[in-house]
Design a protein around this motif. Structure first.
Motif, PDB file in Angstrom:
ATOM      1  N   LYS A 141       0.861  -1.188   0.000  1.00  0.00           N
ATOM      2  CA  LYS A 141       0.000   0.000   0.000  1.00  0.00           C
ATOM      3  C   LYS A 141       0.894   1.233   0.000  1.00  0.00           C
ATOM      4  O   LYS A 141       1.775   1.385   0.852  1.00  0.00           O
ATOM      5  N   LYS A 142       0.690   2.131  -0.967  1.00  0.00           N
ATOM      6  CA  LYS A 142       1.521   3.338  -1.038  1.00  0.00           C
ATOM      7  C   LYS A 142       1.167   4.271   0.111  1.00  0.00           C
ATOM      8  O   LYS A 142       0.023   4.675   0.263  1.00  0.00           O
ATOM      9  N   VAL A 143       2.177   4.614   0.926  1.00  0.00           N
ATOM     10  CA  VAL A 143       1.940   5.505   2.056  1.00  0.00           C
ATOM     11  C   VAL A 143       2.385   6.935   1.770  1.00  0.00           C
ATOM     12  O   VAL A 143       1.921   7.878   2.411  1.00  0.00           O
ATOM     13  N   GLU A 144       3.282   7.117   0.773  1.00  0.00           N
ATOM     14  CA  GLU A 144       3.673   8.474   0.389  1.00  0.00           C
ATOM     15  C   GLU A 144       4.550   8.419  -0.851  1.00  0.00           C
ATOM     16  O   GLU A 144       5.114   7.372  -1.201  1.00  0.00           O
ATOM     17  N   THR A 145       4.639   9.559  -1.519  1.00  0.00           N
ATOM     18  CA  THR A 145       5.684   9.785  -2.517  1.00  0.00           C
ATOM     19  C   THR A 145       6.612  10.818  -1.919  1.00  0.00           C
ATOM     20  O   THR A 145       6.251  11.994  -1.790  1.00  0.00           O
ATOM     21  N   ALA A 146       7.791  10.369  -1.498  1.00  0.00           N
ATOM     22  CA  ALA A 146       8.733  11.230  -0.786  1.00  0.00           C
ATOM     23  C   ALA A 146       9.543  12.059  -1.772  1.00  0.00           C
ATOM     24  O   ALA A 146      10.098  11.533  -2.745  1.00  0.00           O
ATOM     25  N   THR A 147       9.598  13.366  -1.525  1.00  0.00           N
ATOM     26  CA  THR A 147      10.440  14.274  -2.304  1.00  0.00           C
ATOM     27  C   THR A 147      11.735  14.475  -1.537  1.00  0.00           C
ATOM     28  O   THR A 147      11.716  14.910  -0.386  1.00  0.00           O
ATOM     29  N   LEU A 148      12.867  14.174  -2.193  1.00  0.00           N
ATOM     30  CA  LEU A 148      14.167  14.160  -1.516  1.00  0.00           C
ATOM     31  C   LEU A 148      15.137  15.096  -2.219  1.00  0.00           C
ATOM     32  O   LEU A 148      15.878  14.702  -3.127  1.00  0.00           O
ATOM     33  N   PRO A 149      15.160  16.379  -1.827  1.00  0.00           N
ATOM     34  CA  PRO A 149      16.034  17.353  -2.495  1.00  0.00           C
ATOM     35  C   PRO A 149      17.517  17.040  -2.308  1.00  0.00           C
ATOM     36  O   PRO A 149      17.956  16.647  -1.229  1.00  0.00           O
ATOM     37  N   ALA A 150      18.277  17.235  -3.366  1.00  0.00           N
ATOM     38  CA  ALA A 150      19.733  17.100  -3.312  1.00  0.00           C
ATOM     39  C   ALA A 150      20.344  18.460  -2.970  1.00  0.00           C
ATOM     40  O   ALA A 150      21.244  18.962  -3.636  1.00  0.00           O
ATOM     41  N   SER A 151      19.827  19.050  -1.914  1.00  0.00           N
ATOM     42  CA  SER A 151      20.268  20.346  -1.421  1.00  0.00           C
ATOM     43  C   SER A 151      20.357  20.229   0.089  1.00  0.00           C
ATOM     44  O   SER A 151      19.407  19.788   0.745  1.00  0.00           O
ATOM     45  N   PHE A 152      21.495  20.625   0.649  1.00  0.00           N
ATOM     46  CA  PHE A 152      21.679  20.426   2.085  1.00  0.00           C
ATOM     47  C   PHE A 152      20.695  21.242   2.900  1.00  0.00           C
ATOM     48  O   PHE A 152      20.182  20.779   3.920  1.00  0.00           O
ATOM     49  N   THR A 153      20.422  22.467   2.484  1.00  0.00           N
ATOM     50  CA  THR A 153      19.520  23.303   3.265  1.00  0.00           C
ATOM     51  C   THR A 153      18.056  22.915   3.088  1.00  0.00           C
ATOM     52  O   THR A 153      17.228  23.241   3.933  1.00  0.00           O
ATOM     53  N   ARG A 154      17.728  22.215   1.998  1.00  0.00           N
ATOM     54  CA  ARG A 154      16.328  21.839   1.765  1.00  0.00           C
ATOM     55  C   ARG A 154      16.093  20.339   1.914  1.00  0.00           C
ATOM     56  O   ARG A 154      14.998  19.848   1.688  1.00  0.00           O
TER      57      ARG A 154
END
Length: 534
Positions: free
Chosen positions: A473-486
């Protein structure tokens, strides 16, 4: 006659005792009193001069800087152990300025505070929490732990207090608001409940439960330090703002109890704290490791310094630092509270050497120096005094001193105990699948440019998109920035699953040849501690 005289004598003794009790235990007097009583315990109203108030505000801010600078070289280098007495810690004339210029990132204790002070200055004392959250989230400084999770949540559309809640923030019990709450107490001299009220919405940007209580307690102690000369009173009375049912309260109450039992042996109390309270259940970095950034144990080290220091600035600095763990933040808080109690002028000259030449230096990521915040802090404190039943008359300030009241009960991570920390140590290039038996999990790791070799300060516009499935069951689509501050501090997590076996599947939707998405560890939580399972 003898019996009659005896009865009269007993009556007079009883009457005398009742009158004495009414003087000490009855409601506090409402007549303003100049200065503080000799015992250091304030009456209902306390009147001090503006010069004294300014001196205490300066002492609070300068004390933070001194403590942070002194403890900086030892931060998280002594985890789960005390620092030996023979371990030297540098301090010399010019050291403060040198550190501010060469290691400006050390002072997150202060520039984080100043973010919120600046919002109050620009937007007024009634600025909504959204103003503070946006200023904090969009600032240029680097963040870690609960702060970075809170920032990520705010930048991705979540609002406070949800941004700090433990279900949305695995670091909710961490020290973050505790090291940033100084401003609340310095704005509310003698008014611990007002200090708590000022800090409440801000603290929930990044923390919840024990993490919030750390800031509640520190803010209350700062506030009480304006109106008491007794460090024991400040420590004990400040704790009344925290619910007795909370683990934070119980930890600090234990420190006070052990100090009473071992008044001349801070190391014995440290050992008792370690024995009972050193287990980490929230922050992934501290699970199955000696590293501990939990608010309550680091607050215990603040209290250790204050109680065993007994108003001596050097002893307080040494003990709160040598207790280890977050050993720049803890002396910063202890030094700020004690600096407020003593006042700037009575901080020993040894600790202020070189301070004057640093007071006009703007803290990195801000346009504010110590001299700036001295005057702004005075302005805000006078406004808060007048808003809360006090008066400002000529050169005098009358404070309507408050009796501390406990805030609401919050407790995170209930029924969640770490039972496994599994190394993954591979790049996610397509899919990753794992099975586990428990009620929750955290996957740690990072997304960064492949060309980046340093541990931080990497920036990129790319953000990995990862679908997270639990039991298909999909619980989320995680957004993972390649930016240290974000960045998202932890890649994905989920609590409050049904007890039992589960399958976790991660699917990378947008792989990129110039970026890597590293999976490092899988932490599993069970309903009971490991030893209770046998």
């Amino acid at each position: 006659m003898k019996n009659a005289r005896l009865q009269v004598g007993c009556f007079l003794l009883l009457l005398s005792a009742l009158m004495a009790f009414s003087r000490t235990a009855g409601p506090p007097r409402s007549t303003p009193k100049k200065g503080l009583p000799a015992a250091g315990v304030p009456v209902a109203d306390v009147t001090i001069s503006k010069a004294t108030l300014q001196d205490k505000i300066k002492g609070g801010w300068a004390g933070q800087l001194i403590g942070c600078t002194f403890g900086g070289p030892t931060e998280f280098k002594f985890n789960g152990t005390m620092m030996n007495d023979y371990q030297p810690i540098p301090w010399y004339d010019g050291y403060i300025k040198k550190t501010m210029l060469e290691i400006p990132g050390l002072y997150d204790d202060l520039y984080m505070d100043l973010t919120f002070v600046d919002v109050f200055e620009k937007k007024g004392l009634d600025a909504p929490v959204s103003e503070h959250a946006n200023a904090f989230a969009k600032a240029d400084y680097m963040l870690w732990h609960a702060n970075q999770v809170g920032r990520y949540n705010i930048l991705n559309g979540m609002k406070a207090p949800q941004s700090g809640h433990w279900l949305n923030n695995p670091h909710a019990d961490d020290i973050d608001f505790q090291i940033e709450a100084d401003f609340s107490g310095l704005m509310a001299p003698g008014m611990p409940n007002t200090a708590v009220q000022i800090g409440d919405p801000i603290g929930h940007i990044m923390n919840y439960g024990d993490g919030w209580y750390g800031g509640v307690y520190v803010g209350a102690m700062y506030s009480l330090a304006f109106v008491s000369k007794d460090v024991n009173y400040i420590v004990r009375e400040g704790l009344k703002t925290v619910p007795a049912q909370s683990t934070f309260y119980q930890c600090i109450a234990d420190v006070i109890k052990w100090h009473d039992q071992y008044p001349n042996d801070w190391k014995r109390t440290w050992l008792e704290v370690q024995r009972k309270w050193a287990d980490e259940v929230g922050c992934p970095d501290g699970i199955f490791a000696p590293y501990n950034i939990d608010a309550k144990i680091n607050s215990a080290y603040i209290v250790l310094g204050l109680l065993y220091g007994q108003g001596d600035y050097t002893k307080t600095m040494q003990i709160s630092t040598r207790a280890g763990q977050d050993s720049d933040c803890n002396p910063s808080s202890a030094g700020g509270i004690l600096g407020t109690m003593l006042g700037y002028d009575k901080i020993p000259a040894y600790w202020k050497q070189g301070l004057k030449e640093a007071e006009d230096i703007d803290f990195k990521y801000t346009a504010m120096s110590l001299n700036d915040v001295y005057s702004i802090g005075m302005k805000h404190a006078l406004q808060v005094v007048e808003r809360n039943g006090g008066k400002v008359t000529g050169d005098n300030v009358t404070i309507a001193v408050q009796t501390p009241k406990a805030v609401r009960l919050e407790q995170g991570f209930g029924g969640h105990f770490p039972i496994e920390k599994r190394g993954i140590n591979k790049d996610l290039v397509d899919e990753y699948t794992a099975t586990f038996d428990g009620v929750g999990f955290i996957v740690s790791g990072d997304c960064r440019p492949k060309a980046q070799t340093a541990s931080y300060e990497y920036e990129s516009k790319y953000a990995g998109q990862v679908e997270v499935y639990v039991d298909d069951k999909k619980v989320e689509t995680a957004t993972l920035p390649a930016s240290f501050t974000r960045r998202r501090y932890d890649l994905t997590w989920k609590y409050q699953l049904a007890p039992g076996k589960h399958t976790l599947r991660l699917k990378l939707l947008n792989p990129d040849k110039d970026h890597t998405l590293r999976l490092r560890t899988l932490i599993v939580f069970g309903e009971k501690p490991i030893l209770a399972r046998y």
